[in-house]
Enzyme design. Structure first.
Site, PDB file in Angstrom:
ATOM      1  N   GLU A  96      18.508  -2.390 -16.602  1.00 11.70           N
ATOM      2  CA  GLU A  96      18.419  -3.848 -16.742  1.00 11.70           C
ATOM      3  C   GLU A  96      18.232  -4.210 -18.208  1.00 11.70           C
ATOM      4  OE1 GLU A  96      15.397  -5.827 -14.435  1.00 11.70           O
ATOM      5  OE2 GLU A  96      15.689  -4.497 -12.729  1.00 11.70           O
ATOM      6  N   GLU A 129      13.511 -17.152 -10.569  1.00  8.54           N
ATOM      7  CA  GLU A 129      14.383 -16.585 -11.590  1.00  8.54           C
ATOM      8  C   GLU A 129      15.656 -17.404 -11.831  1.00  8.54           C
ATOM      9  OE1 GLU A 129      14.424 -12.423 -10.403  1.00  8.54           O
ATOM     10  OE2 GLU A 129      12.867 -12.025 -11.906  1.00  8.54           O
ATOM     11  N   LYS A 130      15.605 -18.672 -11.399  1.00 10.60           N
ATOM     12  CA  LYS A 130      16.830 -19.486 -11.524  1.00 10.60           C
ATOM     13  C   LYS A 130      17.196 -19.772 -12.978  1.00 10.60           C
ATOM     14  CE  LYS A 130      14.354 -23.823 -10.444  1.00 10.60           C
ATOM     15  NZ  LYS A 130      13.037 -23.179 -10.211  1.00 10.60           N
ATOM     16  N   ASN A 183      12.237  -0.853  -6.552  1.00  9.64           N
ATOM     17  CA  ASN A 183      12.413  -1.572  -7.812  1.00  9.64           C
ATOM     18  C   ASN A 183      11.125  -1.488  -8.605  1.00  9.64           C
ATOM     19  OD1 ASN A 183      14.250  -3.268  -9.414  1.00  9.64           O
ATOM     20  ND2 ASN A 183      12.604  -4.766  -9.252  1.00  9.64           N
ATOM     21  N   GLU A 184      11.239  -1.013  -9.819  1.00  9.79           N
ATOM     22  CA  GLU A 184      10.104  -1.000 -10.752  1.00  9.79           C
ATOM     23  C   GLU A 184       8.779  -0.637 -10.064  1.00  9.79           C
ATOM     24  OE1 GLU A 184      10.192  -4.720 -12.946  1.00  9.79           O
ATOM     25  OE2 GLU A 184      11.586  -3.831 -14.377  1.00  9.79           O
ATOM     26  N   TRP A 231      10.416 -14.916 -18.595  1.00  8.41           N
ATOM     27  CA  TRP A 231       8.998 -14.560 -18.468  1.00  8.41           C
ATOM     28  C   TRP A 231       8.330 -14.242 -19.797  1.00  8.41           C
ATOM     29  CZ3 TRP A 231       8.486  -9.522 -20.107  1.00  8.41           C
ATOM     30  CH2 TRP A 231       9.626  -8.713 -20.018  1.00  8.41           C
ATOM     31  N   CYS A 275       0.878  -1.161   0.000  1.00  3.55           N
ATOM     32  CA  CYS A 275       0.000   0.000   0.000  1.00  3.55           C
ATOM     33  C   CYS A 275       0.922   1.219   0.000  1.00  3.55           C
ATOM     34  CB  CYS A 275      -0.865  -0.009   1.254  1.00  3.55           C
ATOM     35  SG  CYS A 275      -1.732   1.555   1.457  1.00  3.55           S
TER      36      CYS A 275
END
Ligand code: GLA
Ligand code: ZN
Length: 674
Positions: free
Chosen positions: A307, A355-356, A150-151, A315, A116
């Site tokens: 990035e 994310e491996k 982040n983002e 993804w 929030c």
């Protein structure tokens, strides 16, 4: 504060906390960073639990160790504030931090980027952890820049956020509910509000039909995240007034108006993940280039590519790896358009969790003998040799208008092709002919200063804000040239339609036309457009029915009941020209149309015509021009140079015809004096 740097940075998101219990890994990382000429790492992005393992218990031992290691190895840190993902203890003890969705369901703890943004407790904790980080590392030699969270993305619909929204509305409408009702056109479906407290943020369970409410909600969430960011930044400014802050933006994200967010950071950075090799790499390059130009234009100064992947992501629907050469080409594309860094997600592949399998500089094998590592290391060398480019800027004769508020309103509008207006694609389609011709382009909004451009292209500018028709009139009167398309100048900033005919107000005089209706075509339907010289083009999706008043007609529709009506017009207005394109083409018309304009206006380009898929973009210092010539095709291509250059990477002198190999890039330098 210095917001530009004197070298190009090369690096990655680095998560050493994942490897804390694996002896030797961090030292090996340092060796590999040297080997790949990586000189910057974004750290602590997901480090909150590491530094505050329990509420109010702080432990910076490990982060100290990492910062020191980086400094010892001449690697700078872009140090993140950890608000992108919060510790589990916090959600458990203070559930108010959990985000509420538009359907008013409340999330459980998990994932990230899901807080929030109003919660006073969350803001207090973010402030406190940031204060401790800033106080602790303010003089640390590794510290280069702050990486905020982040983002940032998304919105929260909890009661605290709703109350904040209502407060925001009261302020915006000066406590005048009648004014809000009038602007929102709420007599429609009897939606008139009779008390401020009746107002709910848009929801699939409630209101979505009041488009001005939807717009205000988006504006509010943008300002709410800006407010959140200001709370993040305050302690950083206190202890590190000279250290710039950045926030990694995401492509051309719908959620927030980046034209506003750009003002709360010092350096723009963004995360770029094109689907290379999914079909047409030239089109992909144009799409990426458009975004780079947008991010550069936000501050008219170099940005950071925060990035990208050195190989593949995890993804996309199909996680295809970059073919050999593409990482160097796509990374230098960013530099060509103004980036002073090339950074990856991620330095080392995680061993576990989602994310491996995401690409990384260091693979699970752990050593440097991989194709990807070798290509990264090669790029490291190149960036080191290009360091003189750092801090240089670009100038452009052309601007394309790409506007968040317009996009929100256009996409929300029920009409035209209801679910797919293709606003982004249309802006890129109008940008592509310049890309192909090596003409620098800025991507700006309608409120920016237009006076430095010879040409401003405003595709599908459905929302024309108050004052913009007059601004355009003045710009063209004074010699500027402007291009408009179908579906432009329909509504004002409250999403209320302009009365008296489209496009809005004075624009009818500027363009010398009145746009009466739009014919929407089904996917298998088309019309044809014939130019006065007899050439014809296919029209798809939209054919707008125009009346040319003062304008000259350059092309007409050939079919249907409006055959013979104008499809392309130009109006001489003051010292400039105003073009109107009343149909969507398949690319061939726009290419020729803009090709003629580039010649007619003599728009600056360093290299003349180039083969399809080859482009050139420039950056300039006070004394030199750097031209990045790039080949996005899989064949060698010849380019003809009309100046004599130094090839910055090889040191050789080049002139006349030069060949770019498949995916080749050359950085050509010449003095401005010549
Ligand atoms: C985003 C995030 C990163 C990572 C990458 C994967 O850009 O910021 O943390 O998840 O995506 O591509
Ligand atoms: Zn909330």
């Amino acid at each position: 504060m210095k917001t530009t740097f004197n070298k190009l940075y090369h690096g990655a998101d680095y998560n050493p906390e994942q490897w804390k219990d694996y002896p030797g890994v961090i030292d090996e990382d340092m060796r590999l960073m040297k080997l790949s000429k990586c000189n910057v790492m974004s750290i602590n992005i997901f480090g909150w639990t590491e530094i505050e393992p329990a509420e109010g218990v702080y432990d910076f031992t490990f982060l100290d160790y990492v910062m020191d290691k980086l400094a010892e190895n001449d690697v700078k840190a872009i140090l993140a504030t950890p608000s992108g993902a919060r510790p589990a203890w916090m959600s458990k003890a203070h559930p108010e931090v959990l985000r509420t969705n538009a359907d008013r369901t409340v999330n459980l703890h998990g994932e990230r980027h899901n807080h929030c943004l109003t919660s006073p407790y969350y803001r207090k904790k973010v402030y406190e952890i940031n204060r401790r980080l800033a106080e602790r590392y303010k003089d640390h030699p590794a510290l280069l820049m702050w990486h905020l969270s982040n983002e940032y993305g998304g919105e929260c619909h909890c009661e605290m956020c709703r109350a904040k929204f209502v407060e925001w509305l009261k302020k915006k409408y000066n406590n005048d509910l009648d004014d809000l009702n009038a602007k929102y056109w709420t007599k429609f479906w009897s939606h008139t509000y009779t008390d401020w407290d009746q107002i709910e943020p848009p929801s699939p369970l409630g209101e979505t039909a009041v488009h001005a409410l939807n717009l205000d909600w988006k504006r509010f969430t943008t300002e709410q995240v800006m407010d959140f960011i200001e709370n993040e930044v305050a302690p950083l400014r206190e202890f590190t007034p000279d250290t710039p802050v950045t926030a990694n933006f995401m492509e051309i994200l719908q959620d927030y108006d980046y034209y506003k967010l750009r003002n709360v950071v010092d350096v723009i950075s963004w995360d770029n993940y094109p689907r290379w090799h999914s079909g047409n790499d030239v089109a992909m390059a144009q799409y990426a280039a458009f975004q780079h130009d947008n991010f550069r234009s936000f501050k008219s100064q170099p940005f950071f590519l925060m990035e990208s992947t050195p190989s593949l992501v995890n993804w996309h629907e199909y996680n295809r790896m970059k073919r050999p050469g593409m990482n160097i080409l796509s990374s230098l594309q960013a530099v060509a358009h103004g980036s002073d860094s090339v950074q990856y997600f991620q330095w080392r592949k995680s061993r576990g969790s989602s994310e491996k399998m995401h690409g990384a500089v260091v693979d699970h094998c752990g050593h440097e003998n991989t194709r990807v590592f070798k290509e990264v290391a090669k790029l490291g060398d190149i960036l080191e040799n290009l360091s003189e480019v750092a801090g240089t800027n670009s100038t452009s004769d052309v601007a394309v208008i790409f506007e968040w508020e317009n996009r929100w309103a256009l996409n929300d509008m029920q009409g035209l092709i209801r679910d797919d207006k293709k606003y982004n694609e249309t802006c890129v389609a109008h940008y592509a002919p310049f890309w192909q011709r090596g003409v620098n382009v800025d991507v700006i909004d309608s409120l920016s200063d237009w006076s430095k451009y010879k040409l401003v292209v405003a595709p599908m500018l459905y929302m024309v804000k108050t004052g913009i028709p007059e601004k355009i009139a003045e710009y063209v009167e004074n010699g500027g040239n402007v291009v408009f398309t179908y579906a432009s100048g329909w509504v004002d900033e409250n999403d209320l339609c302009y009365l008296g005919g489209f496009p809005a107000g004075k624009l009818k005089d500027v363009f010398g036309i009145w746009a009466e209706e739009v014919d929407v075509l089904y996917p298998d339907q088309n019309n044809a457009v014939e130019m006065t010289d007899g050439k014809s083009y296919k029209a798809i999706d939209y054919c707008e029915i125009l009346h040319a008043n003062e304008a000259d007609v350059l092309a007409t529709f050939k079919d249907d009941f409006y055959a013979g009506s104008p499809a392309v017009t130009v109006n001489n207005y003051g010292k400039g020209k105003a073009y109107y394109i009343a149909f969507r083409d398949c690319g061939d018309f726009l290419d020729e149309f803009y090709g003629d304009i580039v010649d007619e206006l003599g728009l600056t380009r360093e290299i003349g015509d180039m083969p399809y898929g080859v482009t050139a973009h420039t950056r300039e210092s006070d004394t030199d021009i750097y031209t990045f010539v790039q080949n996005y095709t899989t064949e060698p291509c010849d380019v003809t140079l009309s100046n004599v250059y130094t090839d910055v990477l090889s040191g050789e002198t080049v002139s006349g015809q030069t060949t770019l190999p498949k995916y080749g890039v050359k950085v050509l330098k010449r003095s401005k004096e010549i």
